[in-house]
Scaffold this motif. Structure first.
Motif, short mmCIF file in Angstrom:
data_model
loop_
_atom_site.label_atom_id
_atom_site.label_comp_id
_atom_site.label_asym_id
_atom_site.label_seq_id
_atom_site.Cartn_x
_atom_site.Cartn_y
_atom_site.Cartn_z
N GLY A 39 0.82 -1.21 0.00
CA GLY A 39 0.00 0.00 0.00
C GLY A 39 0.85 1.25 0.00
O GLY A 39 2.05 1.21 0.25
N GLY A 40 0.25 2.38 -0.28
CA GLY A 40 0.99 3.64 -0.33
C GLY A 40 0.19 4.71 -1.03
O GLY A 40 -1.04 4.69 -1.02
N SER A 41 0.90 5.64 -1.64
CA SER A 41 0.27 6.78 -2.30
C SER A 41 0.69 6.84 -3.76
O SER A 41 1.80 6.44 -4.12
CB SER A 41 0.64 8.09 -1.61
OG SER A 41 0.21 8.08 -0.26
N ILE A 42 -0.23 7.34 -4.58
CA ILE A 42 0.03 7.51 -6.01
C ILE A 42 -0.21 8.98 -6.36
O ILE A 42 -1.31 9.50 -6.19
CB ILE A 42 -0.89 6.62 -6.86
CG1 ILE A 42 -0.70 5.16 -6.48
CG2 ILE A 42 -0.62 6.82 -8.34
CD1 ILE A 42 -1.64 4.22 -7.20
N LEU A 43 0.84 9.64 -6.82
CA LEU A 43 0.77 11.05 -7.20
C LEU A 43 1.01 11.19 -8.69
O LEU A 43 2.05 10.75 -9.19
CB LEU A 43 1.82 11.86 -6.41
CG LEU A 43 1.99 13.33 -6.80
CD1 LEU A 43 0.70 14.11 -6.51
CD2 LEU A 43 3.17 13.95 -6.06
N ASN A 44 0.05 11.74 -9.39
CA ASN A 44 0.19 12.00 -10.82
C ASN A 44 0.44 13.48 -11.04
O ASN A 44 -0.31 14.33 -10.51
CB ASN A 44 -1.08 11.58 -11.58
CG ASN A 44 -1.27 10.08 -11.58
OD1 ASN A 44 -0.43 9.33 -12.05
ND2 ASN A 44 -2.39 9.62 -11.05
N ILE A 45 1.49 13.80 -11.81
CA ILE A 45 1.80 15.19 -12.08
C ILE A 45 2.10 15.38 -13.57
O ILE A 45 2.45 14.42 -14.26
CB ILE A 45 3.01 15.67 -11.25
CG1 ILE A 45 4.27 14.85 -11.59
CG2 ILE A 45 2.71 15.62 -9.77
CD1 ILE A 45 5.52 15.34 -10.86
N THR A 46 1.92 16.59 -14.03
CA THR A 46 2.29 16.95 -15.40
C THR A 46 3.34 18.03 -15.35
O THR A 46 3.39 18.84 -14.42
CB THR A 46 1.07 17.47 -16.19
OG1 THR A 46 0.55 18.63 -15.53
CG2 THR A 46 -0.02 16.40 -16.28
N ILE A 80 4.03 8.94 -9.72
CA ILE A 80 4.96 8.66 -8.62
C ILE A 80 4.23 7.79 -7.61
O ILE A 80 3.20 8.19 -7.06
CB ILE A 80 5.44 9.96 -7.95
CG1 ILE A 80 6.12 10.87 -8.97
CG2 ILE A 80 6.38 9.65 -6.80
CD1 ILE A 80 6.50 12.23 -8.41
N ARG A 81 4.76 6.59 -7.39
CA ARG A 81 4.18 5.67 -6.39
C ARG A 81 5.16 5.61 -5.21
O ARG A 81 6.33 5.28 -5.38
CB ARG A 81 3.97 4.29 -6.99
CG ARG A 81 3.08 4.29 -8.22
CD ARG A 81 3.08 2.94 -8.91
NE ARG A 81 2.40 1.93 -8.12
CZ ARG A 81 1.10 1.65 -8.26
NH1 ARG A 81 0.37 2.28 -9.16
NH2 ARG A 81 0.54 0.72 -7.51
N THR A 82 4.69 5.92 -4.02
CA THR A 82 5.55 5.99 -2.85
C THR A 82 4.89 5.28 -1.66
O THR A 82 3.76 4.78 -1.76
CB THR A 82 5.82 7.44 -2.44
OG1 THR A 82 4.63 7.99 -1.86
CG2 THR A 82 6.23 8.29 -3.63
N LYS A 92 4.57 19.13 0.56
CA LYS A 92 5.98 19.48 0.69
C LYS A 92 6.79 18.90 -0.46
O LYS A 92 7.67 19.57 -1.02
CB LYS A 92 6.50 18.93 2.03
CG LYS A 92 7.95 19.31 2.33
CD LYS A 92 8.37 18.76 3.68
CE LYS A 92 9.84 19.11 3.96
NZ LYS A 92 10.28 18.55 5.28
N LEU A 93 6.47 17.66 -0.85
CA LEU A 93 7.15 17.03 -1.98
C LEU A 93 6.86 17.78 -3.27
O LEU A 93 7.77 18.05 -4.06
CB LEU A 93 6.69 15.57 -2.10
CG LEU A 93 7.17 14.80 -3.34
CD1 LEU A 93 8.69 14.65 -3.33
CD2 LEU A 93 6.50 13.42 -3.40
N LEU A 94 5.60 18.13 -3.47
CA LEU A 94 5.21 18.82 -4.70
C LEU A 94 5.87 20.19 -4.80
O LEU A 94 6.33 20.59 -5.89
CB LEU A 94 3.69 18.95 -4.75
CG LEU A 94 3.05 19.26 -6.10
CD1 LEU A 94 3.42 18.20 -7.14
CD2 LEU A 94 1.54 19.34 -5.96
N GLU A 95 5.94 20.90 -3.69
CA GLU A 95 6.57 22.22 -3.70
C GLU A 95 8.06 22.11 -4.01
O GLU A 95 8.63 22.95 -4.73
CB GLU A 95 6.37 22.91 -2.35
CG GLU A 95 4.94 23.37 -2.09
CD GLU A 95 4.46 24.36 -3.16
OE1 GLU A 95 5.26 25.23 -3.56
OE2 GLU A 95 3.31 24.23 -3.60
N GLU A 106 -0.10 19.17 -10.16
CA GLU A 106 -0.68 17.92 -9.68
C GLU A 106 -1.98 17.64 -10.42
O GLU A 106 -2.83 18.53 -10.53
CB GLU A 106 -0.93 18.01 -8.18
CG GLU A 106 -1.69 16.81 -7.61
CD GLU A 106 -2.13 17.03 -6.18
OE1 GLU A 106 -2.97 16.26 -5.69
OE2 GLU A 106 -1.64 18.00 -5.54
N THR A 107 -2.15 16.42 -10.91
CA THR A 107 -3.41 16.04 -11.57
C THR A 107 -4.27 15.13 -10.71
O THR A 107 -5.50 15.16 -10.80
CB THR A 107 -3.14 15.35 -12.92
OG1 THR A 107 -2.31 14.21 -12.71
CG2 THR A 107 -2.45 16.31 -13.89
#
Length: 298
Positions: A39-46, A80-82, A92-95, A106-107
């Protein structure tokens, strides 16, 4: 002619030592479990930045996040899967990424819970089990007309035993690398690599077994050891050449494919090497050893 079958005890020792090292690595180091399973987090960015993948990777490491995957998902976008991130950690990561790639947006941001991870684990184990059972049944049916004292079921069981040998050593290899390198994780791509290795290895094994069957039919007066020796020597060059060409292609992918597929390609390369070894030095000798043990017990 190489005396491969005659020296089969040497190959057995090599395989046993390799298996023991693999088991020890799994016990001591364990496997570095990826997001797909725990398990974890999924962040999609463009981003229009051409270096968004490397920027994101460096930022994740700077943030102390050592378990992650970055995969391109289309034009100017990555996933990004973390490990599981809170909203504050994600922001904080996105910034931090935006500071080096100011056009980043971020999408979507989602979480994959442990239930999904457990479901994938169960399906992965089931996939390997079903594939092994199917291999036994297929080989037993294909070799059903093999002459006595050989048995079609014997070929099927020993082919799967050689596969277990391959998968165990490959998994130990992944455990050792995973202890030293954070990018060597166990995820869905790892299971894909294992299933690919199974297919490649059993294909090689069947070619050798089929030649052994043909030679045994034509030379029933010869001992099973002599027939196996001849069969392995006749097919060895073909097996090595096929594997070598495949490994060369995979080496190109390893050098040029980038970090998203690095762990998958490296696992596949090592697995094909081990699979070729087991087809030549383990699978065929096992047939001879089993046959001789049955004869001596009578």
């Amino acid at each position: 002619m190489f005396n491969l079958i005659k020296n089969r005890k040497t190959w057995y020792i090599i395989s046993i030592v390799s298996a023991v090292i693999s088991i020890a690595a799994l016990i001591v180091f364990g496997l570095r479990i990826g997001v797909d399973y725990k398990g974890g987090s999924i962040l999609n960015i463009t981003s229009t930045s051409p270096n968004i993948t490397s920027i994101s990777e460096n930022t994740l490491k700077q943030q102390g996040i050592d378990s992650f995957q970055i995969k391109p998902t289309g034009n100017n976008s990555i996933t990004i899967r973390t490990i599981e991130l809170s909203n504050d950690q994600k922001n904080k990561l996105l910034e931090a990424i935006k500071s080096d790639a100011k056009d980043t947006q971020e999408t979507s941001f989602d979480s994959v819970g442990p239930v999904v991870g457990q479901d994938l684990t169960n399906k992965s184990i089931l996939a390997v089990f079903v594939a092994s059972l199917a291999i036994i049944l297929f080989i037993a049916y294909s070799f059903r007309k093999v002459p006595k004292p050989l048995s079609s079921w014997k070929f099927g069981v020993l082919a799967v035993l050689a596969l277990v040998h391959d998968l165990l050593i490959v998994t130990g290899f992944v455990a050792i690398l995973g202890h030293f390198f954070v990018w060597m994780e166990v995820d869905v791509m790892f299971i894909t690599a294992l299933l690919t290795i199974m297919g490649f290895s059993v294909h090689d094994t069947i070619v050798i077994y089929d030649r052994l069957r043909e030679n045994f039919i034509r030379n029933r007066h010869k001992s099973i050891e002599a027939v196996a020796e001849e069969s392995v020597n006749q097919t060895m060059a073909r097996s090595i050449n096929t594997s070598l060409v495949t490994i060369i292609v995979l080496l190109s992918l390893l050098l040029l494919g980038g970090s998203p597929i690095r762990h998958f390609v490296l696992t596949l390369m090592f697995g094909i090497f081990i699979g070729t070894y087991s087809s030549i030095f383990v699978a065929a000798p096992l047939v001879v050893s089993w046959h001789k043990n049955l004869d001596s017990s009578k």
